[in-house]
Scaffold this active site. Structure first.
Site, PDB file in Angstrom:
ATOM      1  N   LYS A  13       0.801  -0.968   0.110  1.00  0.00           N
ATOM      2  CA  LYS A  13       0.175   0.127  -0.068  1.00  0.00           C
ATOM      3  C   LYS A  13       0.827   1.151   0.229  1.00  0.00           C
ATOM      4  O   LYS A  13       0.734   2.096  -0.498  1.00  0.00           O
ATOM      5  CB  LYS A  13      -0.608  -0.290   1.610  1.00  0.00           C
ATOM      6  CG  LYS A  13      -2.076  -0.734   1.427  1.00  0.00           C
ATOM      7  CD  LYS A  13      -2.644  -0.524   2.851  1.00  0.00           C
ATOM      8  CE  LYS A  13      -2.358  -0.873   3.744  1.00  0.00           C
ATOM      9  NZ  LYS A  13      -1.624  -2.188   4.320  1.00  0.00           N
ATOM     10  N   ARG A  88      -9.340   0.644   9.046  1.00  0.00           N
ATOM     11  CA  ARG A  88      -8.761  -0.801   9.411  1.00  0.00           C
ATOM     12  C   ARG A  88      -9.476  -1.247  10.096  1.00  0.00           C
ATOM     13  O   ARG A  88      -9.988  -2.534  10.252  1.00  0.00           O
ATOM     14  CB  ARG A  88      -7.242  -0.899   9.804  1.00  0.00           C
ATOM     15  CG  ARG A  88      -6.473  -0.703   9.625  1.00  0.00           C
ATOM     16  CD  ARG A  88      -4.885  -0.781  10.120  1.00  0.00           C
ATOM     17  NE  ARG A  88      -4.069  -1.464   9.867  1.00  0.00           N
ATOM     18  CZ  ARG A  88      -2.729  -0.510   9.697  1.00  0.00           C
ATOM     19  NH1 ARG A  88      -2.838   0.549   9.442  1.00  0.00           N
ATOM     20  NH2 ARG A  88      -1.886  -2.284   9.567  1.00  0.00           N
ATOM     21  N   ARG A 123      11.333  -6.330   4.165  1.00  0.00           N
ATOM     22  CA  ARG A 123      11.282  -5.289   4.839  1.00  0.00           C
ATOM     23  C   ARG A 123      12.451  -4.233   5.704  1.00  0.00           C
ATOM     24  O   ARG A 123      12.567  -4.850   6.565  1.00  0.00           O
ATOM     25  CB  ARG A 123      10.087  -4.749   5.277  1.00  0.00           C
ATOM     26  CG  ARG A 123       9.561  -3.170   5.586  1.00  0.00           C
ATOM     27  CD  ARG A 123       8.059  -2.893   5.037  1.00  0.00           C
ATOM     28  NE  ARG A 123       7.463  -3.150   5.969  1.00  0.00           N
ATOM     29  CZ  ARG A 123       5.880  -3.253   6.273  1.00  0.00           C
ATOM     30  NH1 ARG A 123       5.274  -2.533   5.188  1.00  0.00           N
ATOM     31  NH2 ARG A 123       5.230  -3.350   7.648  1.00  0.00           N
ATOM     32  N   ARG A 156      11.209  -3.020  11.497  1.00  0.00           N
ATOM     33  CA  ARG A 156      10.560  -2.957  12.891  1.00  0.00           C
ATOM     34  C   ARG A 156      10.316  -3.864  13.338  1.00  0.00           C
ATOM     35  O   ARG A 156      10.176  -4.871  12.830  1.00  0.00           O
ATOM     36  CB  ARG A 156       9.054  -2.192  11.330  1.00  0.00           C
ATOM     37  CG  ARG A 156       8.968  -1.073  10.610  1.00  0.00           C
ATOM     38  CD  ARG A 156       7.788  -1.024  10.368  1.00  0.00           C
ATOM     39  NE  ARG A 156       7.417  -1.174  10.239  1.00  0.00           N
ATOM     40  CZ  ARG A 156       5.323  -1.480   9.926  1.00  0.00           C
ATOM     41  NH1 ARG A 156       5.557  -0.184   8.857  1.00  0.00           N
ATOM     42  NH2 ARG A 156       4.059  -2.034  10.165  1.00  0.00           N
ATOM     43  N   ARG A 167      -0.412  -9.803  13.249  1.00  0.00           N
ATOM     44  CA  ARG A 167      -0.837  -8.386  12.389  1.00  0.00           C
ATOM     45  C   ARG A 167      -1.826  -9.329  10.938  1.00  0.00           C
ATOM     46  O   ARG A 167      -2.600  -8.486  10.721  1.00  0.00           O
ATOM     47  CB  ARG A 167       0.348  -7.976  11.684  1.00  0.00           C
ATOM     48  CG  ARG A 167       0.690  -6.695  13.007  1.00  0.00           C
ATOM     49  CD  ARG A 167       2.146  -6.666  12.077  1.00  0.00           C
ATOM     50  NE  ARG A 167       2.351  -4.974  11.195  1.00  0.00           N
ATOM     51  CZ  ARG A 167       2.714  -5.367  10.565  1.00  0.00           C
ATOM     52  NH1 ARG A 167       3.846  -6.077  10.201  1.00  0.00           N
ATOM     53  NH2 ARG A 167       2.942  -4.640   9.376  1.00  0.00           N
TER      54      ARG A 167
END
Ligand code: AMP
Length: 210
Positions: A13, A88, A123, A156, A167
């Site tokens: 996104k 969300r 990531r 992260r 998640r």
């Protein structure tokens, strides 16, 4: 144009939001980035959000709704914006409706869970400006250094494998129902996000024109 980007964490996104923002000259509003900045600065919002964000849970609706209300009232949002990571939950979508915001298009970037898990493990994000990179598919020019601001790239906390599973669970339970919510309003377009960034970007812009 007012655009919402839906999709699981790690679906891409943020990358698509950046491309749309550059092309249409409208701001990208990432609630995740806003909350992480608040956390780093030690503000009240950051303190409220800390335990939720670190464990992969959603920050309470009232906290993020206030963040969005304040952000979209700013001058740079008058010609539109891209919401990246908001809403969300159904309650957040209803709050957006009750603010009188009229959304033009909702894009769902669709990626299978196993692909998401491998993407998130690679990531890396800039601890200074929040820009996102990947160890394999989106390397910075200099390893460990942000191309945009020279900041240090880190993993992260919530991209660690255990938290990623939580998640994804939260996404399926609380965020996925938004697809039906926006489908009913005739706003939803599904974008296949499983191939290269260039493929997804092409599909994203086709879906915006459709
Ligand atoms: P993201 O960078 O979009 O993956 O968001 C990282 C984390 O920020 C999420 O796992 C949540 O803890 C929190 N967060 C971001 N956006 C929202 C939202 N709209 N509602 C609740 N929590 C959010």
């Amino acid at each position: 144009m007012k655009i919402i980007l839906l999709g699981a964490p790690g679906a891409g996104k943020g990358t698509q939001a950046e491309k749309i923002s550059e092309a249409l000259h409208i701001p990208q509003i990432s609630t995740g980035n806003i909350i992480r900045e608040a956390l780093n600065s030690g503000s009240e919002v950051g303190l409220k959000a800390k335990s939720f964000i670190e464990s992969g849970k959603l920050v309470p609706d009232e906290v993020v709704i206030d963040i969005i209300k304040e952000r979209i009232a700013k001058d740079d949002c008058k010609d539109g914006f891209i919401l990246d990571g908001f809403p969300r939950t159904i309650a957040q979508a209803e709050a957006l409706d009750s603010m009188g915001v009229s959304i033009d298009r909702v894009l769902d970037i669709n990626v299978a869970d196993d692909v998401i898990a491998s993407r998130l493990s690679g990531r890396r994000v800039c601890e200074a400006c929040g820009s996102s990179y990947h160890l394999v598919s989106k390397k910075p020019a200099v390893e460990g250094v942000c191309d945009k601001c020279g900041g240090t790239l880190i993993q992260r906390k919530d991209d660690h494998p255990d938290t990623v599973a939580d998640r994804l669970k939260v996404y399926h339970e609380q965020t996925e129902p938004l697809k039906a919510y926006y489908e009913k309003k005739g706003l939803l377009r599904v974008v296949d996000g499983q191939d290269t960034v260039a493929d997804t970007t092409y599909r994203t812009f086709c879906a915006l024109e459709d």
